[in-house]
Scaffold this active site. Structure first.
Site, PDB file in Angstrom:
ATOM      1  N   GLU A   1      33.973  33.229  44.115  1.00 23.73           N
ATOM      2  CA  GLU A   1      33.329  32.853  42.851  1.00 23.73           C
ATOM      3  C   GLU A   1      34.134  31.789  42.106  1.00 23.73           C
ATOM      4  O   GLU A   1      33.587  31.069  41.273  1.00 23.73           O
ATOM      5  CB  GLU A   1      33.112  34.092  41.972  1.00 23.73           C
ATOM      6  CG  GLU A   1      34.369  34.756  41.398  1.00 23.73           C
ATOM      7  CD  GLU A   1      35.016  35.789  42.326  1.00 23.73           C
ATOM      8  OE1 GLU A   1      34.741  35.744  43.548  1.00 23.73           O
ATOM      9  OE2 GLU A   1      35.811  36.625  41.840  1.00 23.73           O
TER      10      GLU A   1
ATOM     11  N   CYS B   1      37.125  41.062  47.019  1.00 27.70           N
ATOM     12  CA  CYS B   1      38.497  41.535  46.863  1.00 27.70           C
ATOM     13  C   CYS B   1      38.546  43.063  46.853  1.00 27.70           C
ATOM     14  O   CYS B   1      38.421  43.676  47.892  1.00 27.70           O
ATOM     15  CB  CYS B   1      39.131  40.938  45.612  1.00 27.70           C
ATOM     16  SG  CYS B   1      40.927  40.892  45.743  1.00 27.70           S
TER      17      CYS B   1
ATOM     18  N   HIS C   1      38.315  35.443  46.415  1.00 28.47           N
ATOM     19  CA  HIS C   1      37.428  35.329  45.243  1.00 28.47           C
ATOM     20  C   HIS C   1      36.631  34.032  45.336  1.00 28.47           C
ATOM     21  O   HIS C   1      36.947  33.053  44.658  1.00 28.47           O
ATOM     22  CB  HIS C   1      38.253  35.350  43.951  1.00 28.47           C
ATOM     23  CG  HIS C   1      38.833  36.690  43.646  1.00 28.47           C
ATOM     24  ND1 HIS C   1      38.114  37.696  43.056  1.00 28.47           N
ATOM     25  CD2 HIS C   1      40.059  37.198  43.896  1.00 28.47           C
ATOM     26  CE1 HIS C   1      38.879  38.771  42.922  1.00 28.47           C
ATOM     27  NE2 HIS C   1      40.067  38.494  43.427  1.00 28.47           N
TER      28      HIS C   1
HETATM   29  N1  GLN Z   1      43.761  45.803  43.264  1.00 30.46           N
HETATM   30  C1  GLN Z   1      43.515  45.171  44.519  1.00 30.46           C
HETATM   31  C2  GLN Z   1      44.758  44.486  45.054  1.00 30.46           C
HETATM   32  O1  GLN Z   1      45.673  44.236  44.329  1.00 30.46           O
HETATM   33  C3  GLN Z   1      42.363  44.190  44.419  1.00 30.46           C
HETATM   34  C4  GLN Z   1      42.659  43.033  43.542  1.00 30.46           C
HETATM   35  C5  GLN Z   1      41.435  42.269  43.164  1.00 30.46           C
HETATM   36  O2  GLN Z   1      40.323  42.735  43.308  1.00 30.46           O
HETATM   37  N2  GLN Z   1      41.617  41.072  42.644  1.00 30.46           N
HETATM   38  O3  GLN Z   1      44.824  44.172  46.219  1.00 30.46           O
END
Ligand code: GLN
Length: 526
Positions: free
Chosen positions: A505, A377, A503
């Site tokens: 994970e 992410c 994600h």
């Molecule tokens: N802050 C980033 C976004 O909002 C990444 C979010 C995250 O890593 N879950 O896109």
């Protein structure tokens, strides 16, 4: 067969592992039954999505986009179920629903009261889930500790439930703490007695008491707890401190917990724990060892990254390789010398500006030094920023989340997010599909042309920069179905340089480690 219910409460202290205890009980019973876990949280937030992970631990995201308590991670990993956001009932949600019903006129003419209106609503929510899911066993975990003001209404509701479902169909499990004070060197039962008294004052009489302790409970302390708390002696079981949470089902099995629940609820058929035992054995006796640095922000609290840590545990168990996770706080990173002796680097998700420059310098170093890298992410976003700056000559490239005035917004807000001002539950959340590029590393890791992973973000790779970045050699190896959003990136020729906007994970299981983690760990082992 009527639906059976197991209610899990906790006493003495928070943080004793009620979620893992509930999940482990479920694991032992899940081979034959359709189990649905429900978690009741006493706080007034509608969901944990707006809370600081440093305070509350990781925000777990479900397929349906629900942001839920991290215990759902344990449930999914131990029970093999895909949970729904409805199964996490918070007081915030309860009050929301009560108010809506009151305004609608559902209670016309009545004074709306905690009992029966709020308690009925809680019970009906649980029974509705039970019907919708055709559940055979519902495990309800009550967050917090007995005696907290916040969870009183949940406790009252589950107390009442025994009349609704029949006493033979519900079992109450209470998790407490059995200390061995320094110098005394003896297991002490008093905190358990007091906590069970608090529970009894609320009309709940536990069928099973799990005493969390650093040693197996002695016969003496079992007898004492059994006497004072009115439970069968064999229903006092140890919740042993363990290295790996995956050992807990084995401990419970050894302590005879399934048999006790069977006696009460008539539900047990012994699960086949052969594979599970082998994985635990690999965790305990690894044949290899590697070190992976995790560069994050909330690294002081491991709970903030629970699912990532578990994903690595799953890889460890399958590859018989011990993974030392070195948590690196990047807010005040001086240099990248910590990379000496590190076999790979993971940059996890995150929000806000703090620590991002440190992570970008780490990513540059691992890219140039050919050290395996996995970005999750925010990790993908920072990898694109780093590549933009240092490989594509996009001076001061950045994400508009981090620097709104950057001349090169290689990461920008999702078009559908522009104008969204409410913070709760408004990100791009939940399961989204990606199409993987034939011949890419990601394609071979997943062994599939399309994959679904879970998301929680507002920003994405800016389509205006797709071409220049690809021209310089970064491969967008997975795109959203409409080709608009970059879901996976990789660098061909590098030992392992992969990142995803998702994600992965969140979907890793002991039975099936997340493919990106698995591939990454294997690369680190090479
Ligand atoms: N802050 C980033 C976004 O909002 C990444 C979010 C995250 O890593 N879950 O896109």
């Amino acid at each position: 067969m009527p639906t059976k219910y197991i209610i899990v409460t906790g006493g003495v202290l928070s943080g004793l592992g009620k979620g893992i205890a509930a999940a482990s009980i479920g694991h032992l019973l899940s081979s034959r039954l359709r189990i649905v876990p429900i978690k009741c949280d006493g706080y007034l937030n509608v969901d944990p999505g707006t809370m600081n992970p440093y305070e509350h631990g990781e925000v777990f995201v479900l397929d349906d986009g629900g942001e839920v308590d991290m215990d759902f991670g344990h449930y999914e990993r131990f029970l093999g179920v895909t949970c729904k956001s409805k199964w996490n009932l918070t007081m915030g949600k309860v009050f929301d629903m009560i108010r809506q019903k009151e305004r609608r006129g559902d209670y016309l003419g009545k004074t709306v009261q905690y009992i029966p209106h709020v308690t009925d609503l809680i019970k009906n929510h649980i029974f509705e889930i039970s019907r919708e899911e055709s559940a055979e066993l519902i495990i309800v975990e009550i967050g917090g500790t007995v005696g907290d003001i916040e969870n009183e209404l949940f406790l009252e509701s589950v107390r009442q439930m025994k009349e609704d479902v029949g006493r033979g169909n519900i079992a109450y499990v209470h998790l407490t703490y059995v200390p061995i004070p320094y110098g005394v060197n003896e297991q002490k039962s008093k905190p358990t007695q007091q906590s069970v008294n608090l529970l009894k004052q609320r009309g709940i009489f536990p069928d099973v008491i799990v005493g969390r302790c650093s040693r197996f409970l002695s016969q003496k302390v079992r007898t004492k707890i059994s006497n004072f708390c009115d439970v069968d002696p064999e229903a006092v079981v140890t919740g042993l401190d363990v290295e790996d949470i995956y050992e807990i089902p084995l401990i419970f099995e050894q302590e005879g917990l399934p048999a006790i629940l069977h006696k009460k609820l008539n539900i047990y058929s012994p699960p086949d724990m052969t594979k599970w035992r082998k994985w635990i054995d690999n965790l305990r006796n690894p044949t290899r060892e590697i070190t992976i640095a995790m560069c994050g922000k909330y690294t002081r609290l491991e709970d903030s990254y629970a699912s990532i840590i578990e994903s690595f545990n799953h890889c460890s168990a399958h590859l018989s390789c011990k993974i030392n996770l070195k948590l690196v706080e990047t807010s005040d990173l001086k240099d990248t010398s910590f990379l000496d002796g590190v076999d790979g680097v993971v940059v996890p998700g995150g929000f806000g500006q703090r620590g991002t420059e440190g992570k970008i310098s780490v990513i540059r170093a691992v890219r140039e030094k050919n050290i395996p890298f996995l970005g999750l992410c925010l990790g993908l976003q920072l990898a694109v920023i780093e590549f933009g700056r240092n490989a594509c000559g996009l001076d001061r490239a950045n994400s508009t989340e981090i620097d709104p005035n950057t001349p090169h917004p290689v990461i920008d807000i999702l078009p559908e997010q522009i104008g969204v001002s409410e913070k709760g539950g408004t990100m791009r959340l939940g399961a989204y599909r990606a199409v993987l590029k034939q011949g890419s590393l990601v394609h071979s890791l997943y062994q599939a042309g399309e994959v679904t992973e879970r998301h929680r973000h507002r920003y994405e790779v800016n389509p205006r920069y797709h071409r220049v970045i690809e021209e310089k050699g970064m491969v967008f190896s997975g795109l959203s179905k409409d080709g608009r959003l970059v879901e996976f990136i990789e660098l061909p020729g590098h030992r392992f340089f992969v990142a995803t906007q998702a994600h992965p994970e969140l979907k890793s299981r002991m039975e099936a480690p997340a493919p990106l983690f698995y591939g990454f760990v294997k690369a680190c082992m090479r």
